[in-house]
Design an enzyme around this catalytic site. Structure first.
Site, PDB file in Angstrom:
ATOM      1  N   ASP A 158       0.811  -1.215   0.000  1.00 21.86           N
ATOM      2  CA  ASP A 158       0.000   0.000   0.000  1.00 21.86           C
ATOM      3  C   ASP A 158       0.853   1.278   0.000  1.00 21.86           C
ATOM      4  OD1 ASP A 158      -2.329   1.422   0.011  1.00 21.86           O
ATOM      5  OD2 ASP A 158      -2.756   1.128   2.144  1.00 21.86           O
ATOM      6  N   GLU A 265      -3.306  -0.630  -8.157  1.00 21.83           N
ATOM      7  CA  GLU A 265      -4.267   0.399  -7.764  1.00 21.83           C
ATOM      8  C   GLU A 265      -3.601   1.773  -7.797  1.00 21.83           C
ATOM      9  OE1 GLU A 265      -6.958  -0.246  -4.304  1.00 21.83           O
ATOM     10  OE2 GLU A 265      -6.167   1.666  -3.591  1.00 21.83           O
TER      11      GLU A 265
END
Ligand code: ZN
Length: 486
Positions: A158, A265
């Site tokens: 992330d 992402e």
């Protein structure tokens, strides 16, 4: 848990029954030494090649729950290997800063159709907790093994900012890369007037070509028509052009470096202003044209997404814009709309579940740490009070990179509370945020003699109350997952 007698182990060991599996005729299981509460991998007989530091006991070998053994185990049992999730089903990120929450996450998930990400950590979290990507992955593997979860899980590297980050996380077996180009987003546009925006635009290399390509273009999304008028368009270009370029570099690096398929992402959630539908369209269209196949995009939504507390803002506006974001994601992907800082946003989950049409991802992280504190508040209130006082001291420094509006005047002095009131602090917004942002300091601070101030007592308490921690996690995540079912 049952007594290990069935596996012919000596007295004093318990087995996590759901973990039991066999390979080449040998039993593998996770067991716990009842005295030390330490967990081990048990392999029947002579063990298995590749596992390290085994210790002989009656009937087999006990191996420490370390990184090497976790990865080895995931080669034997493929359900322990993180995999890309793609876009077929909605997904949910169960970040675990402590490395002991996965069992509770698995149980909360149950047999819902939402796909789980059990290994999820941002670069910032890894820096704060001093945990590397392989440790994060290994902890997820052990948790999944303990619960015997066989349906597969994802892993989210992330908020990656550099190619080096992608490399390190890919090396640890992560299969989803969340690119955070925020260092390349021009956040000043919100404070600039039209003349200043024009000036910034004129200095931007490649800006004119984008203007020529998009100006006047009309795109119909659901019942709305979005028109690329000059002013909002050059604002979007000034704000995001360099971020898109950076995303392209990151994606191409991942594509050349990662073996096999991966999820990618794009997160633009940590910017000052909400991502307008026009900006989303501009970004999505550019990504598509440049061959960047994202599986998710995290816009900065309207309203306030503060850490650890519910959504603050106009729900009907959120609904309206969330639906537009989903429509754009369907048109240009499809890819998922990712909700970051997704912990405890109870009021928006029904909207996300209802309109997400399977194309949503929700990320949580800090909330599992707070639930651990809930266990500590009840079962080791003295430690909790120390942590709370320390967190208040650290707050101003640790809050720096987080978006919060905590009002310290509403954070009570713990000395005026009785021990059974401590739990209340975890249900009030302001003290909750104080406790939320200081996790890194709490887990890593040492006293003058070089010993951890809280860490060992923190984990010891949670070892003793392991079942309790699972229980609070299940309760807490059901509150997240149930309304998302739409
Ligand atoms: Zn984020």
């Amino acid at each position: 848990m049952c007594k290990i007698e069935t596996l012919k182990l000596p007295e004093g060991y318990e087995v996590y029954e759901k973990s039991i599996d066999t390979f080449e005729g040998k039993v593998f299981a996770l067991v716990k030494d009842e005295r030390t509460r330490e967990k081990y991998l048990y392999i029947e007989g002579e063990g298995h090649p590749g596992f390290i530091d085994g210790e002989k006991i009656k009937g087999g070998l006990l191996f420490p729950k370390n990184v090497e053994n976790a990865y080895k185990l995931s080669e034997i049992f493929p359900y322990l290997k993180a995999r890309p999730l793609g876009i077929g089903e909605p997904s949910f990120g169960f970040g675990d800063r402590l490395g002991i929450a996965t069992a509770g996450h698995v149980r909360a998930l149950g047999n819902r159709k939402v796909r789980p990400i059990f290994a999820q950590q941002s670069i910032r979290e890894m820096e704060r907790t001093k945990r590397g990507p392989k440790e994060v992955m290994a902890d997820a593997i052990w948790g999944v093994f303990q619960e015997g979860y066989r349906d597969g899980f994802g892993s989210d590297a992330d908020h990656l900012k550099t190619e080096e980050h992608v490399k390190n996380l890919a090396d640890a077996g992560f299969t989803m890369f969340t690119c955070d180009p925020s260092d390349h987003v021009n956040n000043n546009v919100g404070r600039m007037d039209n003349t200043q925006i024009k000036e910034a635009f004129s200095k931007l290399e490649g800006g004119d070509a984008l203007l020529a390509k998009y100006e006047g273009k009309k795109v119909k999304i659901a019942s709305e028509e979005i028109v690329f008028d000059y002013e909002p368009l050059i604002k979007a270009i000034v704000k995001y052009k360099k971020a898109i370029d950076h995303t392209e570099r990151m994606y191409n690096f991942a594509k050349s470096y990662v073996k096999g398929t991966f999820d990618f992402e794009l997160s633009i959630d940590e910017t000052d202003e909400p991502t307008s539908p026009l900006e989303h369209l501009f970004i999505a269209s550019e990504l598509k044209e440049r061959g960047i196949k994202i599986t998710g995009l995290a816009p900065r939504f309207v309203g306030d997404f503060q850490k650890a507390i519910d959504y603050i803002g106009d729900l009907s506006r959120f609904e309206e814009e969330f639906r537009l974001h989903i429509e754009i994601a369907k048109m240009y992907g499809p890819y998922k709309i990712s909700v970051h800082s997704g912990s405890d946003k109870f009021s928006i989950y029904p909207i996300v579940g209802k309109y997400g049409e399977g194309l949503f991802h929700v990320k949580t992280a800090g909330t599992s740490y707070l639930e651990a504190l809930r266990v500590i508040a009840v079962h080791n209130p003295k430690l909790f009070a120390e942590i709370y006082t320390f967190s208040l001291d650290r707050f101003e420094e640790d809050r720096a990179t987080y978006h919060l509006t905590t009002d310290l005047s509403r954070v009570p002095d713990i000395n005026i509370l009785s021990e059974d009131e401590y739990i209340r602090l975890l249900d009030e917004n302001d003290p909750r945020q104080v406790l939320h942002v200081t996790y890194g300091s709490v887990l890593t601070v040492k006293s003058d003699d070089g010993k951890y101030l809280f860490r060992d007592r923190f984990f010891d308490t949670l070892k003793i109350f392991e079942d309790e921690y699972i229980k609070v996690l299940v309760k807490h995540f059901e509150k997240h997952l149930n309304p998302l079912e739409g």
